[in-house]
Enzyme design. Sequence first.
Site: not given
Length: 240
Positions: A8, A10, A53, A58, A153, A158
Amino acid sequence: MSRQIFLDTETTGLSPESGDRIIEIGCVEMVNRRLTGRHLHFYINPQRKSHEDAVKIHGLTDEFLADKPVFAALADEILEYCRGAEIIIHNASFDIGFLNAELKRLDKGVFTDHVAGVIDSLVMAREMFPGKSNSLDALCRRLEVDNSHRTLHGALMDAELLSIVYINMTRGQDALLIDAVEEGKDTQATTEIVAIDFSTFDLPVITPSEDEATAFEAVLADLDKASGGKTLWKTLETVV
């Protein structure tokens, strides 16, 4: 040996084509359906500001990332860790798009050049649960995976959640037979399947006692009365 990596990322935003960059990558290793505990996790300086945003999702601020290594310094280690493995990603096109953009800057080809293949667990979930929400949070709730600690997140968190979700989603696969092999035993051993002739079994029939039979008839009578005499078994008794 079956080696899979749950991955995963970010990012600073949603579009690698517009220059958004990876700011965190998390990987969790599974070998022969067993999580090994050998993780890979980096925070990365994207050399650009994150969208407001994205930070709300995160929580990784520009100040926090300022002293972290850049992707170029980590690329070889990331590729070596993932090399030859099957990569499992939730909404794979998003993460692969960012990884390809980062590798292109370094003239290292595309991500799939370095791995055995990519499985998109979001596509799997949509096939298993059509018409339902299949976000990672939704799958955790549906498959009873504890994600109560997921307030923001995070790539490694994750990836860890995805590994458990994926194992639960694939419980019916033959590969799970590997889980039955105890530590230290030969994993090459075969399982012998023995056919059983159930006609040889003499199954006992237990009849109700007089009190049980009376109580049962009383319940049937109450149901028949409550339905206005429209109970199905009365019709069946007449036909018989």
